[in-house]
Design an enzyme around this catalytic site. Sequence first.
Site, PDB file in Angstrom:
ATOM      1  N   CYS A 161       1.294  -4.048 -16.648  1.00  0.00           N
ATOM      2  CA  CYS A 161      -0.055  -3.061 -16.191  1.00  0.00           C
ATOM      3  C   CYS A 161       0.280  -3.140 -14.925  1.00  0.00           C
ATOM      4  CB  CYS A 161      -1.054  -3.196 -16.190  1.00  0.00           C
ATOM      5  SG  CYS A 161      -1.701  -5.058 -15.436  1.00  0.00           S
ATOM      6  N   ASN A 170       2.950  -7.539 -10.394  1.00  0.00           N
ATOM      7  CA  ASN A 170       2.531  -7.865  -8.627  1.00  0.00           C
ATOM      8  C   ASN A 170       2.561  -9.194  -8.798  1.00  0.00           C
ATOM      9  OD1 ASN A 170       2.729  -5.140  -9.248  1.00  0.00           O
ATOM     10  ND2 ASN A 170       0.635  -4.431  -8.030  1.00  0.00           N
ATOM     11  N   ASP A 171       1.701  -9.824  -8.835  1.00  0.00           N
ATOM     12  CA  ASP A 171       1.366 -11.195  -8.462  1.00  0.00           C
ATOM     13  C   ASP A 171       2.258 -11.751  -9.758  1.00  0.00           C
ATOM     14  OD1 ASP A 171      -0.856 -11.106  -7.126  1.00  0.00           O
ATOM     15  OD2 ASP A 171      -2.041 -11.269  -8.109  1.00  0.00           O
ATOM     16  N   GLU A 196      -0.102 -13.358 -14.812  1.00  0.00           N
ATOM     17  CA  GLU A 196       0.572 -13.356 -13.488  1.00  0.00           C
ATOM     18  C   GLU A 196       0.451 -14.619 -13.132  1.00  0.00           C
ATOM     19  OE1 GLU A 196      -3.395 -10.405 -11.898  1.00  0.00           O
ATOM     20  OE2 GLU A 196      -4.237 -12.332 -13.043  1.00  0.00           O
ATOM     21  N   ARG A 229     -10.780  -4.942 -17.432  1.00  0.00           N
ATOM     22  CA  ARG A 229     -10.345  -6.051 -16.907  1.00  0.00           C
ATOM     23  C   ARG A 229     -11.812  -6.154 -16.121  1.00  0.00           C
ATOM     24  NH1 ARG A 229      -5.951  -6.055 -11.600  1.00  0.00           N
ATOM     25  NH2 ARG A 229      -8.154  -4.917 -10.533  1.00  0.00           N
ATOM     26  N   HIS A 254       0.468  -1.368   0.267  1.00  0.00           N
ATOM     27  CA  HIS A 254       0.284  -0.258  -0.240  1.00  0.00           C
ATOM     28  C   HIS A 254       0.314   1.378   0.223  1.00  0.00           C
ATOM     29  CE1 HIS A 254      -4.038  -1.847   0.303  1.00  0.00           C
ATOM     30  NE2 HIS A 254      -3.835  -2.605   1.544  1.00  0.00           N
ATOM     31  N   ARG A 260     -10.088  -0.901 -12.964  1.00  0.00           N
ATOM     32  CA  ARG A 260     -10.466  -2.214 -12.262  1.00  0.00           C
ATOM     33  C   ARG A 260     -11.522  -1.601 -12.042  1.00  0.00           C
ATOM     34  NH1 ARG A 260      -5.359   0.759 -10.063  1.00  0.00           N
ATOM     35  NH2 ARG A 260      -3.584  -0.607 -10.281  1.00  0.00           N
ATOM     36  N   ARG A 293       3.791 -10.770  -1.239  1.00  0.00           N
ATOM     37  CA  ARG A 293       3.625  -8.976  -1.250  1.00  0.00           C
ATOM     38  C   ARG A 293       3.577  -8.363  -0.502  1.00  0.00           C
ATOM     39  NH1 ARG A 293      -1.180  -8.446  -5.816  1.00  0.00           N
ATOM     40  NH2 ARG A 293      -1.221  -6.516  -5.609  1.00  0.00           N
TER      41      ARG A 293
END
EC number: 2.7.3.9
Length: 562
Positions: free
Chosen positions: A487, A439-440, A416, A327, A192, A291, A450
């Site tokens: 992304c 990220n994933d 991902e 998405r 975050h 999103r 993560r």
Amino acid sequence: MNEPQPAVRGIGVSAGTAVGPVVVMPEPIEEPPPGRRLAPRDDQQAEAVRLRSAASAVADDLMRAADAADGTTQDVLGATAAIAADPTLLADAERRVLDDHLVPERAIWEAADAVVRQFTELGGYFAERTQDIADVRDRIIANLTGLPAPGVPDHPEPFVLVARDLAPSATAALDPERVLAIVTELAGPTSHTAIVANAKGIPAVVAATGAVGALASAALVLVDGSSGVVTLDPSADQVARARELASRTRTFDGTGRTADGHRVALLANVGDPTGAAAAAAAGAEGVGLFRSEFCFLGREDPPGVDEQVVEYRRVLTEFPGRKVVVRTLDSGADKPLEFLSSPDEENPALGVRGLRTAERWPQLLEDQLEAIALAARAESADVWVMAPMVATVDEAQWFVERCAAHGLSQAGVMVEVPGAALLSGQILASAHFASIGTNDLAQYTMAADRLLGSLAELNDPWQPAVLRLVEATCRGGAQQNRPVGVCGEAASNPVLAAVLVGLGVSSLSMTARSLPDVAALLAAVTHDECRTLAQVALTAPSARSARDAVRERLPVLAELGL
């Protein structure tokens, strides 16, 4: 020869430089003594009411802050407010007051601790919420005991905030006019702290081991959010240079390209209509990740088709004639919704999430695709659709077929999962494009949560293993003449963006405030130079050495202040 100033090193997650005095985040609320109970003369019912009133006051404060915010900040504060108002947590705490005769502050501590243990064991999205729960617990205890509420301390001048870690609500509420930069010992590249700092334009360094102790005594520090270096008591020349760089205003002209004219589409990640308007104003060439979850959050039932159409159109209308990649709902057991959950899963991070939910709740996807198609026909944006958490060729083929049935001709997949990267050639024989969620992909490739600051070095998109999977995905795209974009948070890092272009990525989607920096660096290097940088990163033995080796080959970074 001048001795170099002492420095602390971490991972730079939000570009920019800043100089300022250090303010250390106060330690969290201390645990109330175990077993502390009410006196026989105390009114237990009154104490239970006082507990509920304190929780209600905290929820109201957080919700007011959320209402005054927007984008990511609003989402984080709203989610934390919902935890403060959670009837299950409060009911358990009240029971401990009434049945176990605990004082309210000890009761809420134990009730919250029980939820934290449960969520930690569940992992995935649930583990992500443990910090929010601890934050709400501390705020309620502060209200009950008259202590200052947890949060960023006041300071007479703008400052560099140094902390072991930051609660999501604290990060979301940071004021860029007060907080010049952030340095944390914990957190990671996709935390975050990293995401919100990027969105707010606050230079940030995470995973800086020993930062609190090392920086607390410094009169002044210089934070480089690109290199991840925090310099203690910088020289006058360093301060002047940093402040000159920070004062520069850089804009994006709306066309991403390298120095020799190779086109790289620079798009924005958006999560709601407010973010879409900001991205359009920043000159984004389109949206690489829309999103759609904002339509579904905080509801007991999913929104109907008509309601979704209205909300999607609010985003699409900001990008007439430009690409918007929607998405489909990225939720499931690890991102629970009232109407979409699988409580029986032992490891939700590896469970029914993303596209996998469509097997159990097929109408949810059908309604969403219909709504996207109707919104697309009502607006002039070039609408593409992609599914999250695709792992197999069959899943990709099925999703493309479902999109075609609704008249959606540009259907793609999120990459991902390492398996999808390795099979990208076959997957892209049917899917029309791929977008890499770094990220994933980093989390699953390196088997590193993560959210754990202790594993930040592993869970880093600079990891050569992760970059090799990006390269493999681009190679699969080239085989099928399909575009491959990125992304994830990696696209917001200007230096890493050049490496991704060198690996074959054709578009980069990022937070809107990162567009000018990424565009500036790409415009300063040729496509061949990007390819060379990519090979340097691929052959490095670690994420840190990859980052350092690439930066060493880019002297232009000093001129650009990156």
